[in-house]
Design a protein around this motif. Structure first.
Motif, PDB file in Angstrom:
ATOM      1  N   GLN A   1       0.927  -1.172  -0.036  1.00  0.00           N
ATOM      2  CA  GLN A   1       0.183   0.057  -0.064  1.00  0.00           C
ATOM      3  C   GLN A   1       0.641   1.216   0.089  1.00  0.00           C
ATOM      4  OE1 GLN A   1      -3.762  -0.642   2.795  1.00  0.00           O
ATOM      5  NE2 GLN A   1      -2.543  -2.472   3.221  1.00  0.00           N
ATOM      6  N   HIS A   2       1.930   1.131   0.779  1.00  0.00           N
ATOM      7  CA  HIS A   2       2.778   2.239   0.682  1.00  0.00           C
ATOM      8  C   HIS A   2       3.494   2.534  -0.745  1.00  0.00           C
ATOM      9  CE1 HIS A   2       6.225   4.595   2.776  1.00  0.00           C
ATOM     10  NE2 HIS A   2       6.549   4.511   1.801  1.00  0.00           N
ATOM     11  N   GLU A   3       3.959   1.581  -1.271  1.00  0.00           N
ATOM     12  CA  GLU A   3       4.591   1.796  -2.653  1.00  0.00           C
ATOM     13  C   GLU A   3       3.644   2.001  -3.761  1.00  0.00           C
ATOM     14  OE1 GLU A   3       7.588   2.115  -2.257  1.00  0.00           O
ATOM     15  OE2 GLU A   3       8.299   0.892  -0.491  1.00  0.00           O
ATOM     16  N   CYS A   4       2.422   1.522  -3.610  1.00  0.00           N
ATOM     17  CA  CYS A   4       1.368   1.805  -4.600  1.00  0.00           C
ATOM     18  C   CYS A   4       1.111   3.496  -4.429  1.00  0.00           C
ATOM     19  CB  CYS A   4       0.302   1.226  -4.391  1.00  0.00           C
ATOM     20  SG  CYS A   4       0.537  -0.689  -5.259  1.00  0.00           S
ATOM     21  N   ASP A   5       1.003   4.022  -3.297  1.00  0.00           N
ATOM     22  CA  ASP A   5       1.066   5.419  -2.865  1.00  0.00           C
ATOM     23  C   ASP A   5       1.909   6.295  -3.853  1.00  0.00           C
ATOM     24  OD1 ASP A   5      -1.414   5.183  -1.336  1.00  0.00           O
ATOM     25  OD2 ASP A   5      -0.450   5.734   0.667  1.00  0.00           O
ATOM     26  N   HIS A   6       3.235   5.531  -3.648  1.00  0.00           N
ATOM     27  CA  HIS A   6       4.348   6.491  -4.401  1.00  0.00           C
ATOM     28  C   HIS A   6       4.003   6.643  -5.834  1.00  0.00           C
ATOM     29  CE1 HIS A   6       7.375   7.232  -1.474  1.00  0.00           C
ATOM     30  NE2 HIS A   6       7.494   5.851  -1.209  1.00  0.00           N
ATOM     31  N   LEU A   7       3.177   5.593  -6.426  1.00  0.00           N
ATOM     32  CA  LEU A   7       2.959   5.511  -7.755  1.00  0.00           C
ATOM     33  C   LEU A   7       1.824   6.678  -8.271  1.00  0.00           C
ATOM     34  CD1 LEU A   7       3.059   1.628  -8.601  1.00  0.00           C
ATOM     35  CD2 LEU A   7       4.857   3.247  -8.585  1.00  0.00           C
ATOM     36  N   ASN A   8       1.187   6.902  -7.191  1.00  0.00           N
ATOM     37  CA  ASN A   8      -0.024   7.967  -7.360  1.00  0.00           C
ATOM     38  C   ASN A   8       0.724   9.279  -6.881  1.00  0.00           C
ATOM     39  OD1 ASN A   8      -1.927   6.346  -8.480  1.00  0.00           O
ATOM     40  ND2 ASN A   8      -2.264   5.141  -6.624  1.00  0.00           N
ATOM     41  N   GLY A   9       1.925   9.383  -6.439  1.00  0.00           N
ATOM     42  CA  GLY A   9       2.432  10.786  -6.059  1.00  0.00           C
ATOM     43  C   GLY A   9       2.002  11.157  -4.546  1.00  0.00           C
ATOM     44  N   ILE A  10       1.883   9.900  -3.814  1.00  0.00           N
ATOM     45  CA  ILE A  10       1.685  10.309  -2.284  1.00  0.00           C
ATOM     46  C   ILE A  10       2.738   9.724  -1.548  1.00  0.00           C
ATOM     47  CG2 ILE A  10       0.043   9.758  -0.448  1.00  0.00           C
ATOM     48  CD1 ILE A  10      -2.240   9.056  -2.789  1.00  0.00           C
ATOM     49  N   VAL A  11       3.090  10.517  -0.753  1.00  0.00           N
ATOM     50  CA  VAL A  11       4.238  10.053   0.136  1.00  0.00           C
ATOM     51  C   VAL A  11       3.626   9.949   1.542  1.00  0.00           C
ATOM     52  CG1 VAL A  11       6.313  11.006   1.452  1.00  0.00           C
ATOM     53  CG2 VAL A  11       5.975  11.349  -0.901  1.00  0.00           C
ATOM     54  N   PHE A  12       3.988   8.951   2.515  1.00  0.00           N
ATOM     55  CA  PHE A  12       3.265   8.562   3.840  1.00  0.00           C
ATOM     56  C   PHE A  12       3.139   9.785   4.650  1.00  0.00           C
ATOM     57  CE2 PHE A  12       5.872   8.170   7.680  1.00  0.00           C
ATOM     58  CZ  PHE A  12       7.254   8.598   7.035  1.00  0.00           C
ATOM     59  N   LEU A  13       3.807  10.842   4.615  1.00  0.00           N
ATOM     60  CA  LEU A  13       3.717  11.981   5.609  1.00  0.00           C
ATOM     61  C   LEU A  13       2.437  12.559   5.696  1.00  0.00           C
ATOM     62  CD1 LEU A  13       7.031  13.988   4.822  1.00  0.00           C
ATOM     63  CD2 LEU A  13       6.420  12.735   6.902  1.00  0.00           C
ATOM     64  N   ASN A  14       1.575  12.445   4.532  1.00  0.00           N
ATOM     65  CA  ASN A  14       0.379  12.953   4.289  1.00  0.00           C
ATOM     66  C   ASN A  14      -0.501  12.281   5.115  1.00  0.00           C
ATOM     67  OD1 ASN A  14       1.787  14.488   2.393  1.00  0.00           O
ATOM     68  ND2 ASN A  14       1.129  13.500   0.847  1.00  0.00           N
ATOM     69  N   LYS A  15      -0.181  11.066   5.428  1.00  0.00           N
ATOM     70  CA  LYS A  15      -1.299   9.973   5.963  1.00  0.00           C
ATOM     71  C   LYS A  15      -0.725   9.853   7.523  1.00  0.00           C
ATOM     72  CE  LYS A  15      -2.783   7.727   1.791  1.00  0.00           C
ATOM     73  NZ  LYS A  15      -3.004   6.432   1.177  1.00  0.00           N
ATOM     74  N   VAL A  16      -0.042  10.261   8.063  1.00  0.00           N
ATOM     75  CA  VAL A  16       0.549  10.093   9.479  1.00  0.00           C
ATOM     76  C   VAL A  16      -0.809  10.658  10.295  1.00  0.00           C
ATOM     77  CG1 VAL A  16       1.985  10.538  11.174  1.00  0.00           C
ATOM     78  CG2 VAL A  16       2.716  10.103   8.992  1.00  0.00           C
ATOM     79  N   SER A  17      -1.147   9.705  11.287  1.00  0.00           N
ATOM     80  CA  SER A  17      -2.178  10.092  12.259  1.00  0.00           C
ATOM     81  C   SER A  17      -1.888  11.029  13.324  1.00  0.00           C
ATOM     82  CB  SER A  17      -2.631   8.862  12.765  1.00  0.00           C
ATOM     83  OG  SER A  17      -1.711   8.084  13.389  1.00  0.00           O
ATOM     84  N   LYS A  18      -2.922  11.710  13.837  1.00  0.00           N
ATOM     85  CA  LYS A  18      -2.604  12.666  14.706  1.00  0.00           C
ATOM     86  C   LYS A  18      -1.667  12.314  15.754  1.00  0.00           C
ATOM     87  CE  LYS A  18      -5.480  16.188  17.409  1.00  0.00           C
ATOM     88  NZ  LYS A  18      -4.648  17.000  17.523  1.00  0.00           N
ATOM     89  N   ASN A  19      -0.681  12.892  16.309  1.00  0.00           N
ATOM     90  CA  ASN A  19       0.280  12.745  17.283  1.00  0.00           C
ATOM     91  C   ASN A  19       1.197  11.239  16.914  1.00  0.00           C
ATOM     92  OD1 ASN A  19      -0.594  14.714  18.906  1.00  0.00           O
ATOM     93  ND2 ASN A  19      -2.492  13.602  19.683  1.00  0.00           N
ATOM     94  N   GLY A  20       1.043  10.889  15.555  1.00  0.00           N
ATOM     95  CA  GLY A  20       1.545   9.742  15.271  1.00  0.00           C
ATOM     96  C   GLY A  20       3.084   9.583  14.869  1.00  0.00           C
ATOM     97  N   PHE A  21       3.732  10.711  14.784  1.00  0.00           N
ATOM     98  CA  PHE A  21       5.129  11.011  14.674  1.00  0.00           C
ATOM     99  C   PHE A  21       6.057  10.171  15.724  1.00  0.00           C
ATOM    100  CE2 PHE A  21       3.774  13.948  11.561  1.00  0.00           C
ATOM    101  CZ  PHE A  21       4.210  13.495  10.360  1.00  0.00           C
ATOM    102  N   ALA A  22       6.869   9.499  15.303  1.00  0.00           N
ATOM    103  CA  ALA A  22       7.867   8.784  16.217  1.00  0.00           C
ATOM    104  C   ALA A  22       8.981   9.800  16.817  1.00  0.00           C
ATOM    105  CB  ALA A  22       8.409   7.463  15.790  1.00  0.00           C
TER     106      ALA A  22
END
Ligand code: NI
Length: 176
Positions: free
Chosen positions: A142-163
């Motif tokens: 799912q992560h890699e297929c997002d790249h094919l659609n111009g999407i980087v995971f940063l846009n999908k990180v949940s609230k307070n979700g950064f490590a």
């Protein structure tokens, strides 16, 4: 033997482009596949998409080595090439887990993904394949297929979700 190509970093416009469908398996495509393999082996992520080496084509390489993996449910996947991949969820179950990305240095964040998916793709010989994946391998797809659609995971990180740096080091969270 492919070339080790410098990974494009977030902010590069190619990471925001929709990739093109691969129409035929020619020498150009075979060279891209070899470059993806060499580059991923060099960098040590779990997967890489063609735009990350500057190519706007729908090609992904997945390589999950479950031994070194923090993710408990990781199924071993060795050098799996996906050409023109499409997936759909086979249940509505989702779960959150940390992701990273070779194109987003130093950062990890929790992203919600489908737990189980059905994947359709063309393999390295341009044969159509279908595969059911669950857990971490489904997440990587799912992560890699997002790249094919111009999407980087940063846009999908949940609230307070950064490590925090501490969490990243404690769990040895690697790039996806
Ligand atoms: Ni990525």
């Amino acid at each position: 033997m492919g070339k080790n190509i410098g990974i494009r970093i977030v902010g590069d416009p190619i990471l925001e482009k929709k990739c093109k469908t691969v129409k035929t398996l020619n020498d150009e495509i075979k060279d891209i596949i070899e470059d993806l393999k060499t580059t991923l082996a060099f960098t040590g992520g779990f997967g890489i998409a063609a735009p990350q080496i500057g190519i706007d084509k729908k090609i992904v390489l997945i390589n999950v080595d479950s031994e070194k993996c923090y993710y408990q449910d990781a199924e071993e996947i060795k050098d799996l090439i996906l050409i023109n991949p499409v997936w759909k969820n086979v249940s509505n179950e989702k779960y959150s887990e940390y992701e990273g990305c070779l194109s987003v240095p130093e950062i990890r964040g929790k992203v919600e993904r489908y737990y189980k998916i059905e994947l359709e793709y063309l393999d390295e010989n341009f044969n159509k394949q279908t595969r059911i994946l669950s857990g971490f391998s489904a997440r990587v797809v799912q992560h890699e297929c997002d790249h094919l659609n111009g999407i980087v995971f940063l846009n999908k990180v949940s609230k307070n979700g950064f490590a925090t740096k501490k969490t990243i080091d404690m769990f040895n969270l690697r790039e996806i």
